[in-house]
Scaffold this motif. Structure first.
Motif, PDB file in Angstrom:
ATOM      1  N   ALA A   1      -7.339  -8.695 -18.072  1.00  0.00           N
ATOM      2  CA  ALA A   1      -7.589  -9.638 -16.673  1.00  0.00           C
ATOM      3  C   ALA A   1      -6.717  -9.143 -15.532  1.00  0.00           C
ATOM      4  O   ALA A   1      -7.141  -8.910 -14.440  1.00  0.00           O
ATOM      5  N   LEU A   2      -5.521  -9.218 -15.876  1.00  0.00           N
ATOM      6  CA  LEU A   2      -4.565  -9.010 -14.855  1.00  0.00           C
ATOM      7  C   LEU A   2      -4.483  -7.595 -14.242  1.00  0.00           C
ATOM      8  O   LEU A   2      -4.689  -7.254 -12.893  1.00  0.00           O
ATOM      9  N   GLU A   3      -4.750  -6.562 -15.459  1.00  0.00           N
ATOM     10  CA  GLU A   3      -4.741  -5.216 -15.085  1.00  0.00           C
ATOM     11  C   GLU A   3      -6.227  -4.815 -14.176  1.00  0.00           C
ATOM     12  O   GLU A   3      -6.056  -4.195 -13.065  1.00  0.00           O
ATOM     13  N   SER A   4      -7.262  -5.682 -14.429  1.00  0.00           N
ATOM     14  CA  SER A   4      -8.320  -5.416 -13.836  1.00  0.00           C
ATOM     15  C   SER A   4      -8.347  -5.738 -12.529  1.00  0.00           C
ATOM     16  O   SER A   4      -8.739  -5.301 -11.916  1.00  0.00           O
ATOM     17  N   ALA A   5      -7.584  -6.971 -12.222  1.00  0.00           N
ATOM     18  CA  ALA A   5      -7.701  -7.674 -10.933  1.00  0.00           C
ATOM     19  C   ALA A   5      -6.954  -6.800 -10.054  1.00  0.00           C
ATOM     20  O   ALA A   5      -7.255  -6.384  -8.857  1.00  0.00           O
ATOM     21  N   ILE A   6      -6.027  -6.212 -10.464  1.00  0.00           N
ATOM     22  CA  ILE A   6      -5.155  -5.174  -9.674  1.00  0.00           C
ATOM     23  C   ILE A   6      -5.840  -4.103  -9.314  1.00  0.00           C
ATOM     24  O   ILE A   6      -5.766  -3.707  -8.358  1.00  0.00           O
ATOM     25  N   ARG A   7      -6.572  -3.443 -10.117  1.00  0.00           N
ATOM     26  CA  ARG A   7      -7.428  -2.415  -9.944  1.00  0.00           C
ATOM     27  C   ARG A   7      -8.482  -2.603  -8.964  1.00  0.00           C
ATOM     28  O   ARG A   7      -8.892  -1.654  -8.056  1.00  0.00           O
ATOM     29  N   GLN A   8      -9.207  -3.745  -9.248  1.00  0.00           N
ATOM     30  CA  GLN A   8     -10.184  -4.220  -8.263  1.00  0.00           C
ATOM     31  C   GLN A   8      -9.696  -4.287  -6.883  1.00  0.00           C
ATOM     32  O   GLN A   8     -10.295  -3.737  -5.965  1.00  0.00           O
ATOM     33  N   LEU A   9      -8.653  -4.898  -6.529  1.00  0.00           N
ATOM     34  CA  LEU A   9      -7.879  -4.874  -5.474  1.00  0.00           C
ATOM     35  C   LEU A   9      -7.658  -3.748  -4.749  1.00  0.00           C
ATOM     36  O   LEU A   9      -7.815  -3.176  -3.408  1.00  0.00           O
ATOM     37  N   LEU A  10      -7.142  -2.701  -5.360  1.00  0.00           N
ATOM     38  CA  LEU A  10      -6.623  -1.218  -5.047  1.00  0.00           C
ATOM     39  C   LEU A  10      -7.856  -0.596  -4.540  1.00  0.00           C
ATOM     40  O   LEU A  10      -8.019   0.111  -3.529  1.00  0.00           O
ATOM     41  N   SER A  11      -9.059  -0.758  -5.532  1.00  0.00           N
ATOM     42  CA  SER A  11     -10.285  -0.061  -4.979  1.00  0.00           C
ATOM     43  C   SER A  11     -10.983  -0.604  -4.062  1.00  0.00           C
ATOM     44  O   SER A  11     -11.339   0.072  -3.219  1.00  0.00           O
ATOM     45  N   ALA A  12     -10.395  -1.813  -3.331  1.00  0.00           N
ATOM     46  CA  ALA A  12     -11.089  -2.443  -2.242  1.00  0.00           C
ATOM     47  C   ALA A  12     -10.246  -2.209  -0.934  1.00  0.00           C
ATOM     48  O   ALA A  12     -10.424  -2.471   0.010  1.00  0.00           O
ATOM     49  N   GLY A  13      -9.105  -1.457  -1.243  1.00  0.00           N
ATOM     50  CA  GLY A  13      -8.284  -0.968   0.002  1.00  0.00           C
ATOM     51  C   GLY A  13      -7.209  -2.179   0.191  1.00  0.00           C
ATOM     52  O   GLY A  13      -6.712  -2.017   1.188  1.00  0.00           O
ATOM     53  N   ILE A  14      -7.170  -3.040  -0.811  1.00  0.00           N
ATOM     54  CA  ILE A  14      -6.053  -4.159  -0.502  1.00  0.00           C
ATOM     55  C   ILE A  14      -4.781  -3.929  -1.166  1.00  0.00           C
ATOM     56  O   ILE A  14      -4.704  -3.458  -2.331  1.00  0.00           O
ATOM     57  N   ALA A  15      -3.863  -3.539  -0.239  1.00  0.00           N
ATOM     58  CA  ALA A  15      -2.690  -2.707  -0.964  1.00  0.00           C
ATOM     59  C   ALA A  15      -1.372  -2.955   0.125  1.00  0.00           C
ATOM     60  O   ALA A  15      -1.470  -3.364   1.433  1.00  0.00           O
ATOM     61  N   THR A  16      -0.121  -2.801  -0.194  1.00  0.00           N
ATOM     62  CA  THR A  16       1.075  -2.931   0.639  1.00  0.00           C
ATOM     63  C   THR A  16       1.066  -1.524   1.385  1.00  0.00           C
ATOM     64  O   THR A  16       0.543  -0.701   1.040  1.00  0.00           O
ATOM     65  N   ALA A  17       1.939  -1.798   2.294  1.00  0.00           N
ATOM     66  CA  ALA A  17       2.310  -0.571   3.252  1.00  0.00           C
ATOM     67  C   ALA A  17       2.495   0.738   2.813  1.00  0.00           C
ATOM     68  O   ALA A  17       1.949   1.682   3.156  1.00  0.00           O
ATOM     69  N   ASP A  18       3.173   0.833   1.596  1.00  0.00           N
ATOM     70  CA  ASP A  18       3.577   2.110   1.022  1.00  0.00           C
ATOM     71  C   ASP A  18       2.249   2.801   0.605  1.00  0.00           C
ATOM     72  O   ASP A  18       2.517   4.049   0.361  1.00  0.00           O
ATOM     73  N   LEU A  19       1.340   2.130   0.121  1.00  0.00           N
ATOM     74  CA  LEU A  19      -0.108   2.845  -0.281  1.00  0.00           C
ATOM     75  C   LEU A  19      -0.995   2.922   1.011  1.00  0.00           C
ATOM     76  O   LEU A  19      -2.196   2.935   0.640  1.00  0.00           O
ATOM     77  N   GLY A  20      -0.440   2.585   2.129  1.00  0.00           N
ATOM     78  CA  GLY A  20      -1.421   2.630   3.261  1.00  0.00           C
ATOM     79  C   GLY A  20      -2.032   1.402   3.610  1.00  0.00           C
ATOM     80  O   GLY A  20      -3.193   1.471   4.587  1.00  0.00           O
ATOM     81  N   GLY A  21      -1.780   0.349   3.033  1.00  0.00           N
ATOM     82  CA  GLY A  21      -2.484  -1.091   3.214  1.00  0.00           C
ATOM     83  C   GLY A  21      -1.627  -1.951   4.258  1.00  0.00           C
ATOM     84  O   GLY A  21      -0.812  -1.337   4.841  1.00  0.00           O
ATOM     85  N   THR A  22      -2.319  -2.927   4.431  1.00  0.00           N
ATOM     86  CA  THR A  22      -1.815  -3.998   5.241  1.00  0.00           C
ATOM     87  C   THR A  22      -1.010  -5.125   4.661  1.00  0.00           C
ATOM     88  O   THR A  22      -0.285  -6.187   5.244  1.00  0.00           O
ATOM     89  N   ALA A  23      -1.243  -5.554   3.671  1.00  0.00           N
ATOM     90  CA  ALA A  23      -0.919  -6.597   2.596  1.00  0.00           C
ATOM     91  C   ALA A  23       0.431  -6.680   2.605  1.00  0.00           C
ATOM     92  O   ALA A  23       1.181  -6.134   2.214  1.00  0.00           O
ATOM     93  N   SER A  24       0.868  -8.040   2.621  1.00  0.00           N
ATOM     94  CA  SER A  24       2.426  -8.391   2.561  1.00  0.00           C
ATOM     95  C   SER A  24       2.639  -8.530   0.850  1.00  0.00           C
ATOM     96  O   SER A  24       1.501  -8.685   0.348  1.00  0.00           O
ATOM     97  N   THR A  25       3.891  -8.705   0.336  1.00  0.00           N
ATOM     98  CA  THR A  25       4.158  -8.761  -1.022  1.00  0.00           C
ATOM     99  C   THR A  25       3.384 -10.078  -1.432  1.00  0.00           C
ATOM    100  O   THR A  25       2.717 -10.139  -2.549  1.00  0.00           O
ATOM    101  N   ARG A  26       3.640 -11.229  -0.810  1.00  0.00           N
ATOM    102  CA  ARG A  26       3.027 -12.210  -1.307  1.00  0.00           C
ATOM    103  C   ARG A  26       1.291 -12.492  -1.030  1.00  0.00           C
ATOM    104  O   ARG A  26       0.832 -12.923  -1.801  1.00  0.00           O
ATOM    105  N   ALA A  27       0.978 -11.893  -0.036  1.00  0.00           N
ATOM    106  CA  ALA A  27      -0.682 -11.705   0.185  1.00  0.00           C
ATOM    107  C   ALA A  27      -1.221 -11.165  -0.932  1.00  0.00           C
ATOM    108  O   ALA A  27      -2.327 -11.296  -1.239  1.00  0.00           O
ATOM    109  N   PHE A  28      -0.495  -9.575  -1.401  1.00  0.00           N
ATOM    110  CA  PHE A  28      -1.171  -9.220  -2.465  1.00  0.00           C
ATOM    111  C   PHE A  28      -1.021 -10.137  -3.578  1.00  0.00           C
ATOM    112  O   PHE A  28      -1.973 -10.073  -4.520  1.00  0.00           O
TER     113      PHE A  28
END
Length: 332
Positions: free
Chosen positions: A295-322
Motif C-alpha cells: 500500500a505504501l509503495e503503491s501510494a508513492i508510485r501513484q503520486l509520482l505518476s500524477a506529477g506530485i514530487a519534490t523539486a529534485d524531480l521537477g515537482g513543487t511539493a515540499s518534504t512535508r507536503a509530499f
C-alpha cells in the motif's frame, strides 16, 4: 511493536519525520523511541553513537536511520555511527532494491536487488600509515560470506526470475574475493532452483549501465555492493529514491541511501521517497506486513505518476507536503 528512530544530521531529520508520520498511520500502536547519533552528536558529546542510542536499537530490534554527516579527514575518536550500528546489531546483509518508478529521469526496465555484505571487507576501518605508505586491511570471512549468501539466495528463490549473480574480483584478489565467491557458491547448493552466475565487479558495472534488465539479484562484498547500488540508483533517478534495509537475526535497520545533504538541509525541499521506501522495506521484511508495504509503495508510485514530487524531480511539493499527500493517498 517498537521503532528506534535515529534522525541523524541534515536532511535526515526532515525525511525521517515524514517516514515516522506515515508508519504511525499504518501502524497505530507503533511505539517510537527517538535517539541521536551522527556528526553533530559527536561534536557535542564526543561520541557519534551514544550508548543510550545503541541500547534502544538493541531493545527495539527495528531502527529507522536518517542520514549522517562525516568528515572527509581522519578525526580522532570519530567513527561512522551507521557502520558501527550495523556491526553492533550484526545486521550482516544490506538489501538495496532498484525498481523503476514512473519518472522520465529513470530507466523503465529496472527490477533488481543488490544484496551487500555489511560487516567486513575494507569497512572494518583498519588502516595504518607511516606518512609515505598507507595500508588498509580487507577482511573477508567464510562465516560472514555464507550468512549474507543465504539471505541473497533465499530472496532470489522467492523472485519470479530466480537468478543470482555473484560479484567479485577474484582474478586479482584470489584469497579474499575468492573466499567470498566460493562461500556463496557453497550456500547456493541448497537452492538448486536458483540459476547462479558470477561476474568481475568491473564487468558488472559495465553491464549494469548497458543492460540492467538482465540482472535479478546481485550478491556482493561490502565495498562493491556499496558502489554498484549507487550506480543502480543513478539509473533510476538518483539517491533520493534509493532505499535500503540492513537485516540480521531478528533485527533490521531501514535507511535511505542518500547522505545528509547539508546544502539543502532546513529548506524543506528534501525528497522523502527513499526514506518512505525504506520504511516499506521494514514493513515487508522485518514486520512481515507485505500488504501494508504494498500500500505504501503503491501510494508513492501513484503520486509520482500524477506529477506530485519534490523539486529534485521537477515537482513543487515540499518534504512535508509530499508526506501529507502519501497519507491522503493511503486513506483513500
Amino acid at each position: 511493536m517498537r521503532l528506534c528512530v535515529i534522525a541523524g544530521d541534515g536532511i535526515g531529520r526532515e525525511v525521517t519525520e515524514v517516514a515516522v508520520e506515515v508508519l504511525t498511520a499504518l501502524l497505530p500502536g507503533l511505539q517510537i523511541m527517538e535517539h541521536e547519533a551522527g556528526w553533530d552528536t559527536f561534536c557535542r558529546t564526543g561520541t557519534a553513537l551514544p550508548e543510550a542510542t545503541l541500547a534502544s536499537a538493541r531493545a527495539c530490534k527495528a531502527v529507522l536511520f536518517g542520514a549522517v554527516s562525516s568528515p572527509a579527514r581522519k578525526v580522532e575518536g570519530y567513527r561512522s555511527p551507521i557502520v558501527a550500528l550495523r556491526r553492533a546489531l550484526d545486521c550482516y546483509a544490506n538489501l538495496r532494491p532498484t525498481r523503476s518508478l514512473p519518472l522520465a529521469a529513470g530507466r523503465p526496465d529496472l527490477d533488481l536487488l543488490i544484496v551487500r555484505e555489511n560487516t567486513e571487507d575494507l569497512y572494518i576501518g583498519e588502516e595504518q600509515s607511516d606518512g609515505e605508505t598507507a595500508t588498509a586491511i580487507k577482511r573477508i570471512t567464510r562465516h560472514a560470506s555464507m550468512q549474507v549468501a543465504k539471505v541473497a539466495f533465499e530472496l532470489a528463490a522467492r523472485r519470479a526470475r530466480q537468478r543470482l549473480c555473484i560479484i567479485h574480483k577474484a582474478n586479482i584478489l584470489p584469497l579474499t574475493d575468492g573466499l567470498f565467491r566460493d562461500a556463496a557458491r557453497a550456500a547456493g547448493a541448497n537452492y538448486p532452483q536458483v540459476a547462479v552466475d558470477e561476474l568481475l565487479v568491473d564487468t558488472a558495472a559495465l553491464r549494469l549501465v548497458q543492460a540492467p534488465q538482465a540482472f535479478d539479484v546481485l550478491l556482493a562484498p561490502n565495498l562493491y555492493g556499496d558502489i554498484l547500488s549507487d550506480l543502480a540508483a543513478g539509473l533510476n533517478g538518483g539517491l533520493g529514491l534509493a532505499p535500503s534495509l540492513s537485516v540480521g537475526q531478528g533485527v533490521a535497520i531501514a535507511e535511505p541511501v542518500h547522505g545528509s545533504a547539508p546544502d539543502i538541509a532546513g529548506q524543506g525541499i528534501a525528497n522523502p521517497v527513499a526514506a518512505l521506501l525504506s520504511a516499506a522495506m521494514l514493513l515487508r521484511h522485518h514486520w512481515q506486513l507485505p500488504v501494508k508495504a504494498d500500500a505504501l509503495e503503491s501510494a508513492i508510485r501513484q503520486l509520482l505518476s500524477a506529477g506530485i514530487a519534490t523539486a529534485d524531480l521537477g515537482g513543487t511539493a515540499s518534504t512535508r507536503a509530499f508526506g501529507r499527500a502519501v497519507l491522503a493517498q493511503l486513506a483513500r
